[in-house]
Design a protein around this motif. Structure first.
Motif, PDB file in Angstrom:
ATOM      1  N   SER A  38      -0.550  -2.356   4.028  1.00 48.71           N
ATOM      2  CA  SER A  38       0.017  -2.356   2.684  1.00 48.71           C
ATOM      3  C   SER A  38       0.267  -0.934   2.221  1.00 48.71           C
ATOM      4  N   GLY A  39       1.092  -0.817   1.197  1.00 48.44           N
ATOM      5  CA  GLY A  39       1.344   0.450   0.526  1.00 48.44           C
ATOM      6  C   GLY A  39       1.215   0.251  -0.970  1.00 48.44           C
ATOM      7  N   VAL A  40       1.411   1.316  -1.730  1.00 46.67           N
ATOM      8  CA  VAL A  40       1.232   1.219  -3.176  1.00 46.67           C
ATOM      9  C   VAL A  40       2.371   0.446  -3.836  1.00 46.67           C
ATOM     10  N   ASP A  41       3.504   0.297  -3.146  1.00 44.71           N
ATOM     11  CA  ASP A  41       4.616  -0.509  -3.660  1.00 44.71           C
ATOM     12  C   ASP A  41       5.384  -1.077  -2.467  1.00 44.71           C
ATOM     13  N   LYS A  44       6.727   1.604   0.112  1.00 50.05           N
ATOM     14  CA  LYS A  44       5.695   2.217   0.963  1.00 50.05           C
ATOM     15  C   LYS A  44       5.016   1.179   1.852  1.00 50.05           C
ATOM     16  N   THR A  45       5.050  -0.090   1.428  1.00 50.64           N
ATOM     17  CA  THR A  45       4.569  -1.145   2.335  1.00 50.64           C
ATOM     18  C   THR A  45       5.479  -1.243   3.546  1.00 50.64           C
ATOM     19  N   SER A  46       6.787  -1.146   3.327  1.00 51.08           N
ATOM     20  CA  SER A  46       7.719  -1.194   4.467  1.00 51.08           C
ATOM     21  C   SER A  46       7.484  -0.013   5.401  1.00 51.08           C
ATOM     22  N   VAL A  47       7.149   1.144   4.833  1.00 47.78           N
ATOM     23  CA  VAL A  47       6.830   2.319   5.652  1.00 47.78           C
ATOM     24  C   VAL A  47       5.544   2.077   6.436  1.00 47.78           C
ATOM     25  N   ALA A  48       4.525   1.523   5.770  1.00 46.73           N
ATOM     26  CA  ALA A  48       3.248   1.265   6.432  1.00 46.73           C
ATOM     27  C   ALA A  48       3.411   0.288   7.591  1.00 46.73           C
ATOM     28  N   VAL A  49       4.234  -0.737   7.399  1.00 48.36           N
ATOM     29  CA  VAL A  49       4.478  -1.712   8.469  1.00 48.36           C
ATOM     30  C   VAL A  49       5.192  -1.040   9.639  1.00 48.36           C
ATOM     31  N   SER A  50       6.182  -0.215   9.318  1.00 45.81           N
ATOM     32  CA  SER A  50       6.902   0.508  10.370  1.00 45.81           C
ATOM     33  C   SER A  50       5.950   1.380  11.184  1.00 45.81           C
ATOM     34  N   LYS A  51       5.041   2.068  10.495  1.00 43.13           N
ATOM     35  CA  LYS A  51       4.081   2.929  11.190  1.00 43.13           C
ATOM     36  C   LYS A  51       3.147   2.118  12.075  1.00 43.13           C
ATOM     37  N   VAL A 295      -1.913  -9.190   8.035  1.00 43.05           N
ATOM     38  CA  VAL A 295      -1.705  -9.474   6.614  1.00 43.05           C
ATOM     39  C   VAL A 295      -0.837  -8.371   6.045  1.00 43.05           C
ATOM     40  N   VAL A 296       0.298  -8.732   5.462  1.00 45.93           N
ATOM     41  CA  VAL A 296       1.227  -7.738   4.915  1.00 45.93           C
ATOM     42  C   VAL A 296       1.176  -7.782   3.389  1.00 45.93           C
ATOM     43  N   GLY A 297       0.827  -6.649   2.791  1.00 43.80           N
ATOM     44  CA  GLY A 297       0.745  -6.551   1.335  1.00 43.80           C
ATOM     45  C   GLY A 297      -0.681  -6.356   0.877  1.00 43.80           C
ATOM     46  N   GLY A 298      -0.837  -5.719  -0.276  1.00 48.04           N
ATOM     47  CA  GLY A 298      -2.156  -5.497  -0.844  1.00 48.04           C
ATOM     48  C   GLY A 298      -2.716  -6.746  -1.486  1.00 48.04           C
ATOM     49  N   GLU A 299      -3.845  -6.593  -2.159  1.00 51.94           N
ATOM     50  CA  GLU A 299      -4.529  -7.756  -2.727  1.00 51.94           C
ATOM     51  C   GLU A 299      -3.784  -8.358  -3.905  1.00 51.94           C
ATOM     52  N   ASN A 300      -2.862  -7.613  -4.513  1.00 48.99           N
ATOM     53  CA  ASN A 300      -2.017  -8.209  -5.548  1.00 48.99           C
ATOM     54  C   ASN A 300      -0.984  -9.146  -4.937  1.00 48.99           C
ATOM     55  N   SER A 301      -0.698  -8.943  -3.670  1.00 52.78           N
ATOM     56  CA  SER A 301       0.254  -9.794  -2.957  1.00 52.78           C
ATOM     57  C   SER A 301      -0.447 -10.953  -2.269  1.00 52.78           C
TER      58      SER A 301
END
Length: 496
Positions: A38-41, A44-51, A295-301
């Motif tokens: 996950s990322g802060v938005d 940045k989540t898409s960046v985190a997944v790419s990494k 799991v993709v996304g933070g706890e708000n997702s």
């Protein structure tokens, strides 16, 4: 205070310091592993997944993070090119996205959608890159142009038709696209035109995708969540690796879900949809071969509660104790002895889990770990300025079900395993071995509360402990054990 565990041959090697960290164990490692990205938005989540999925890539795909249609239509191009999908706002490229493009050493950038979706400014910011824009007058024409580009990378004999106005089925279809080597076409509800030599499959029910007058085969469940599972099953039938890996995404909001295609592409993972707060699908056959859950996304997702629910129920199925409803732990109705069955199910759930009770200021605490058949091992400690008072113990609980979220526990066996009266000099002070454990006594009454419990249904003493540990929520997100007599709470260590 939390308990610092030093890896040695016995629990007697556990010592306490004023500043202490938790070393926790995922009790499900024997069944499947869980990873959260996950990322802060959304960007940045898409960046985190790419990494997490790419070390490098010759090309990247940029799609809008403010709408879903172009990104989902682009999933087929992502799979064909083996390229990550990164998200952007309309006017400016997030610096983290640009950094990721450079990290990947990508030379070509494909922008999906017209300038009303992704502005010319973003295109001009990609200095030194070969930039290609794929766009039509609307999402359907854009999708057709993406199909044309995708077909440059291989020969296709299959096509998948999904709704262009609803994201869940289109998102879930990514695994089937790769497994069946299919193209993806968006539909406005009518039958799209395509080469009749292509074998067509529709994804989603008729309420989502009418296709009036068509008799092509469908993959569909009674809702988006069951449809995702049906797609997973169909994909794993074509390629077994799609049954070993799954990516968990929010089925209600697309913002963090779009980059999940990268896991489909790189990990051969099926996409499983879930609501944010409760996973309700009841048939867990699809987890039979599951090894990795992303799991993709933070706890708000996707909340920790959802991951816990899925974790517990999936593990019960894999261990031969499938559930039939949405309760977290259910009595096996095939067992004529209800209490024997209760013990088996609760023992399965608790096996390997670790719980801690602490003062919060480094003065005292107890740690325990469950083994098979509700057995426990643990250590308790107290301290003053010079001395540490340690009690190592073992024991066994019995369980009695109260309701779907609460079990009474009775400590039927309890033994002090350390040598009472002995001392040992350590870097942390003088360890004195005593015969009294904090929070653990054979005469005390205990209550187990499972994830999903409403905190308002818990005793006030337990609620106060949760508040003290900054763990208070409307819905319990981890199992806890409450000592009713001492009004003390053991909280499960969670490591993701």
């Amino acid at each position: 205070m939390k308990i610092k565990k030093l890896v040695n041959s016995t629990l007697s090697a556990i010592v306490i310091s004023a500043i202490i960290s938790v070393c926790s164990i995922n009790a499900l490692d024997n069944y499947f592993k869980i990873f959260r990205t996950s990322g802060v938005d959304r960007y940045k989540t898409s960046v985190a997944v790419s990494k997490d999925t790419y070390n490098s890539s010759k090309s990247v795909i940029i799609a809008s993070g403010e709408g879903f249609a172009d990104a989902l239509a682009g999933s087929q191009l992502s799979i064909a090119m083996d390229a990550p999908i990164l998200l952007t706002g309309k006017y400016n490229l997030d610096p983290a996205v640009l950094d990721e493009i450079n990290r990947l050493d990508a030379q070509s950038v494909y922008i999906l959608g017209g300038e009303n979706t992704i502005s010319k400014n973003i295109e001009e910011s990609l200095v030194g890159k070969n930039v290609f824009r794929i766009a039509g007058k609307d999402r359907y024409e854009t999708c057709n142009k993406i199909i044309e580009e995708t077909m440059k990378y291989g020969h296709y004999t299959n096509i998948v038709i999904v709704s262009g106005t609803s994201f869940p089925d289109a998102l879930s279809s990514a695994a089937y696209l790769k497994a069946s080597k299919s193209l993806l076409v968006l539909s406005d509800g009518t039958m799209p035109k395509f080469d009749k030599n292509l074998h067509a499959v529709a994804i989603g029910g008729e309420n989502t995708l009418k296709l009036a007058g068509s008799n092509i085969p469908r993959i569909a469940g009674k809702n988006r969540y069951e449809t995702a599972v049906q797609i997973s099953s169909a994909s794993s039938n074509l390629d077994a690796s799609f049954g070993r890996n799954a990516v968990f995404v929010n089925g209600e909001k697309f913002v963090d879900s779009l980059p999940a295609v990268d896991f489909v592409n790189r990990k051969n993972a099926s996409i499983i949809l879930t609501p944010n707060h409760k996973y309700t699908y009841s048939d867990y056959k699809f987890v039979k071969e599951l090894e990795n859950l992303y799991v993709v996304g933070g706890e708000n997702s996707i909340s920790r509660t959802v991951v816990d629910w899925f974790e517990q129920k999936a593990t019960q199925f894999k261990s031969g104790k499938p559930n039939k409803d949405s309760s977290v732990v259910e009595i096996d109705k095939t067992d004529n002895n209800e209490q024997t069955s209760t013990k088996k199910v609760v023992a399965q759930f608790l096996n390997g889990k670790e719980f801690g009770l602490s003062s919060g200021v480094g003065a005292w605490g107890s740690y325990l770990k469950f083994g098979p058949n509700l057995t426990i091992t643990g250590v308790s400690n107290d301290r003053d300025m010079q001395n540490i008072y340690v009690c190592e113990f073992s024991g066994r609980f019995e369980a009695e079900k109260v309701n779907d979220s609460k079990y009474n526990l009775k400590l039927v066996e309890f033994n002090i395993t350390s040598k009472t009266g002995t001392k040992k000099v350590t870097d942390y002070g003088i360890e004195n071995y005593i015969n009294k454990a904090i929070g653990i006594d054979k005469n005390d009454k205990y209550e187990l509360y499972l994830p999903g419990t409403k905190t308002t249904d818990m005793p006030q003493g337990a609620i106060e402990w949760l508040r003290r540990k900054n763990s208070i929520r409307n819905i319990l997100d981890k199992p806890v054990i409450y000592n009713v007599n001492e009004e003390q709470l053991f909280i499960h260590f969670v490591n993701y």
